[in-house]
Design an enzyme around this catalytic site. Structure first.
Site, mmCIF file in Angstrom:
data_model
loop_
_atom_site.group_PDB
_atom_site.id
_atom_site.type_symbol
_atom_site.label_atom_id
_atom_site.label_comp_id
_atom_site.label_asym_id
_atom_site.label_seq_id
_atom_site.Cartn_x
_atom_site.Cartn_y
_atom_site.Cartn_z
ATOM 1 N N GLU A 109 -6.714 -8.335 -0.212
ATOM 2 C CA GLU A 109 -7.283 -7.952 1.111
ATOM 3 C C GLU A 109 -8.601 -7.385 1.472
ATOM 4 O O GLU A 109 -8.653 -6.380 0.548
ATOM 5 C CB GLU A 109 -6.085 -6.810 1.678
ATOM 6 C CG GLU A 109 -4.762 -7.458 2.077
ATOM 7 C CD GLU A 109 -4.160 -6.257 3.103
ATOM 8 O OE1 GLU A 109 -4.638 -5.093 3.699
ATOM 9 O OE2 GLU A 109 -2.732 -5.324 2.661
ATOM 10 N N GLU A 149 0.792 -1.131 -0.015
ATOM 11 C CA GLU A 149 0.035 -0.081 -0.038
ATOM 12 C C GLU A 149 0.430 1.371 0.254
ATOM 13 O O GLU A 149 0.842 2.040 1.173
ATOM 14 C CB GLU A 149 -1.376 0.047 0.981
ATOM 15 C CG GLU A 149 -2.116 -1.336 0.919
ATOM 16 C CD GLU A 149 -2.982 -1.034 1.636
ATOM 17 O OE1 GLU A 149 -3.172 -0.229 2.896
ATOM 18 O OE2 GLU A 149 -3.650 -1.462 1.616
HETATM 19 C C1 GLA Z 1 -4.260 -2.218 5.747
HETATM 20 C C2 GLA Z 1 -2.406 -2.595 5.081
HETATM 21 C C3 GLA Z 1 -2.631 -4.009 6.037
HETATM 22 C C4 GLA Z 1 -3.575 -4.349 7.494
HETATM 23 C C5 GLA Z 1 -5.292 -3.561 7.147
HETATM 24 C C6 GLA Z 1 -5.299 -3.228 7.663
HETATM 25 O O1 GLA Z 1 -4.878 -3.103 3.889
HETATM 26 O O2 GLA Z 1 -2.097 -3.171 4.201
HETATM 27 O O3 GLA Z 1 -1.727 -4.472 6.336
HETATM 28 O O4 GLA Z 1 -3.331 -2.747 7.878
HETATM 29 O O5 GLA Z 1 -4.667 -2.520 6.046
HETATM 30 O O6 GLA Z 1 -7.187 -3.213 7.085
#
Ligand code: GLA
Length: 678
Positions: free
Chosen positions: A317, A158
């Site tokens: 995710e 991210e």
């Molecule tokens: C983001 C991050 C993860 C985690 C999630 C929690 O997507 O990439 O590492 O912190 O948020 O929701």
């Protein structure tokens, strides 16, 4: 290598939907690792992302690497038939790094430097960070590029989530270089930024700063360029690391995008990033308290597919249940996670992964759900995880197919960035909200939309809706004109076509002519003045009411579909329709309320030749999306409502394996995917 290669690899030659999670074994003992792989097999997990936050353990001091534990994890996963999406671990430099290179940390707009203690504490333009990340990436690539568990690469995590924008000295240098490359001369920059205003004229590049805290609004063109530069500086980091990986490995490379909720991640222009990915992957989290959060999910999935140029993509995710970072972290109700997953699948995801495998025992995310909750196996979450794994396996044949879209929505990053800048006519003019509301209007009508850019080839779409395309380039405006003249139906909404790529009003100082400078002719209208409404004020229209915004103007060649009926704009056109070439261009100068929309939408759809599907009226909570390929087509039905729904479709429902015999029954809260007969 791309997503098709990955899904084929996961199914040993036949495509299989990817299913798994971020796996953080460094938080657990070896005993737990063994249990983990048993559970992964039980759930049908076939892909896990490993090493995302492992820098501190992999490199205890600069240049000394300890890969022993990761070797064990990779071997263990491979022995259990689980493929690895291996991270290059550059997302979070260890404390020793910031201590050794204090100026590598990012600085906020007030000049406050961040420190380690959470994650992502680095400045994108720091040479020390870039050198250290490259060295780590090289070491990991050399060690694991031939490992049999390796299926793909996960660069960083991210980008821009916590450290963007950086206003520090490295960004200052980088910004000046970026501006020189863009403008060539300081005069060109002065012209583009309109620096005649407020005595901002620059005589030398060294006078230019990142838009740090100033007395009041910093030059908007400068802010816009800084947003572009900041995105590009992170992209340079990605590219440097991806190049190292690609020199060692032929496995596909991705980084997980943050096209998540809460305003569709702002820091990075994914339209520019996506072409550099072998696989486009995205993270999405529900806005737990939003009663229509499934529609937000649909929008983000449609946008991700747009970034992927309508090809399949990977959901890297989402959550099995609650997250830890919203004001009230509402847990998912029974069945909700399955519906969420099937929505992503329906909208083009060829893989459904979670953050994270096992809910953490310690740290800031210990109350974030995982596939394995703190309470273990005898839980709602685990049973649903196992159910999802089985359902995805049965739906594997959809992998590689494309979503069949009826229409396109436009969402340009530059237009969004510029529209969100300060000192505008009304705080109510919010591009992301407009996008979401127009998406919702089409979603409720049962129309599947791709999300594209104004410069994309739109000729295949009978309908294109551009909500608040505030900034438009000459190329974008010409493309939309071509689209309409070629027979398309275009809907542009208020505060569109107002500024050029530098955020300067598109206008003719000698001859006037009014807004929107980029689209006046195409729309056949001239707007002379904006009349934003008071908070909660509505203005009556010929049909329904308008909210947030109104305008004083006139038609030139357009017909007025409806007018403002009261107030200072009474008699001015509110909604117009103009014929251009073989198509039509609509303009919607306000936010239509439900009644106004109910009048307008059928008209627009009729012009576009789109017949709304019957299920939309019969079962408003039933989401229906079709994917298709040369091998066939699949109808997904997700029932978000509390009543059973029926859908006329003939074929075999893949999860249950039963024939529909002409009519599919989708129980309240249930999901289905039908391979259409014939
Ligand atoms: C983001 C991050 C993860 C985690 C999630 C929690 O997507 O990439 O590492 O912190 O948020 O929701």
């Amino acid at each position: 290598m791309d997503l098709n290669d990955l899904t084929r690899r996961l199914g040993n030659g036949t495509p299989r939907i990817a299913f798994g999670a971020d796996y953080n074994p460094e938080q657990w003992s070896r005993e737990v690792w063994k249990h983990d792989v048993e559970l992964m097999r039980e759930a049908g997990v076939n892909l896990v992302s490993v090493g995302i936050f492992s820098w501190a353990l992999l490199e205890p001091e600069e240049g000394r690497y300890e890969f022993g534990w990761l070797d064990e994890v990779m071997d263990l996963l491979h022995a259990n038939g689980i493929a690895v999406d291996l991270a290059n671990a550059s997302a979070s430099p260890p404390p020793w790094f910031t201590v050794k290179y204090p100026d590598s940390a990012p600085v906020d707009e007030n000049g406050v430097r961040q420190t380690h203690g959470s994650r992502q504490a680095f400045a994108a333009c720091s040479p020390d960070y870039r050198r250290a990340a490259a060295a780590l990436t090289t070491a990991i690539a050399e060690r694991y590029s031939q490992h049999p568990a390796l299926a793909m690469w996960h660069i960083h995590n991210e980008y821009g989530c916590h450290n963007q924008p950086d206003f520090g000295p490295h960004a200052e240098r980088g910004f000046r270089e970026w501006l020189r490359a863009r403008y060539g001369t300081i005069d060109a920059l002065n012209e583009a930024w309109g620096t005649a205003f407020w005595s901002q004229h620059y005589y030398d590049w060294s006078e230019i700063m990142p838009p740090r805290r100033s007395g009041t609004w910093v030059n908007p063109s400068q802010q816009l360029d800084f947003a572009r530069f900041s995105s590009d500086s992170l992209l340079e980091c990605f590219e440097a690391e991806a190049d190292i990986i690609r020199a060692h490995s032929d496995k596909p490379v991705t980084t997980n995008f943050m096209g998540t909720n809460m305003g569709l991640a702002r820091p990075v222009d994914y339209w520019r990033w996506a072409p550099r990915m072998d696989i486009v992957s995205n993270d999405h989290y529900l806005i737990a308290e939003d009663p229509r959060n499934h529609q937000d999910l649909a929008l983000v999935a449609d946008l991700t597919r747009g970034w992927a140029q309508t090809k399949p993509w990977l959901l890297m995710e989402h959550s099995t249940s609650a997250v830890n970072w919203q004001p009230r972290n509402i847990a998912k109700s029974p069945g909700q996670m399955l519906r969420n997953s099937f929505q992503h699948l329906a909208r083009g995801a060829d893989g459904i992964l979670f953050f994270q495998w096992r809910a953490s025992r310690a740290g800031a995310e210990k109350f974030h759900s995982g596939m394995v909750p703190h309470a273990g196996r005898d839980t709602k979450v685990w049973r649903e995880v196992v159910e999802l794994g089985a359902a995805l396996e049965k739906a594997s044949e959809v992998a590689g197919s494309r979503v069949v879209a009826d229409a396109a929505l436009l969402f340009d990053t530059d237009a969004r960035w510029a529209a969100e800048l300060d000192s505008h006519p009304s705080m109510e003019a919010q591009p992301v909200r407009e996008l979401r509301e127009w998406h919702d209007a089409l979603f409720r009508a049962g129309i599947t939309t791709d999300v594209r850019q104004s410069t994309d080839d739109l000729s295949a779409y009978p309908l294109v809706v551009a909500p608040m395309l505030y900034l438009v380039t000459d190329d974008g405006a010409a493309n939309l004109r071509r689209y309409v003249e070629g027979g398309g139906t275009l809907v542009l909404t208020y505060f569109s076509g107002i500024v050029d790529e530098h955020d300067r009003i598109i206008m003719d100082p000698l001859n006037g002519g009014g807004y929107p400078g980029a689209f006046r002719e195409l729309l056949g209208i001239e707007i002379e003045e904006f009349f934003p409404l008071h908070a909660a004020e509505t203005v009556p229209l010929t049909e329904g009411s308008g909210e947030r915004w109104s305008e004083l103007g006139r038609t030139t060649t357009a017909e007025a579909v409806s007018r403002y009926e009261a107030g200072p704009t009474a008699g001015s056109p509110a909604v117009t329709r103009n014929a251009a070439g073989r198509g039509h261009a609509y303009y919607v100068g306000t936010t239509p309320d439900a009644e106004a929309l109910a009048g307008l939408l059928p008209r627009v759809l009729a012009d576009a030749g789109i017949e709304p599907p019957r299920h939309a009226a019969e079962h408003p909570d039933l989401e229906v999306v079709t994917r298709a390929s040369e091998e066939g087509s699949w109808v997904f039905a997700i029932n978000h409502g509390t009543e059973d729904a029926r859908l006329p479709v003939d074929g075999v429902e893949l999860v249950s394996g039963s024939a529909t015999e002409g009519e599919l029954r989708v129980p309240a809260g249930g999901v289905a995917v039908v391979r259409v007969a014939g």
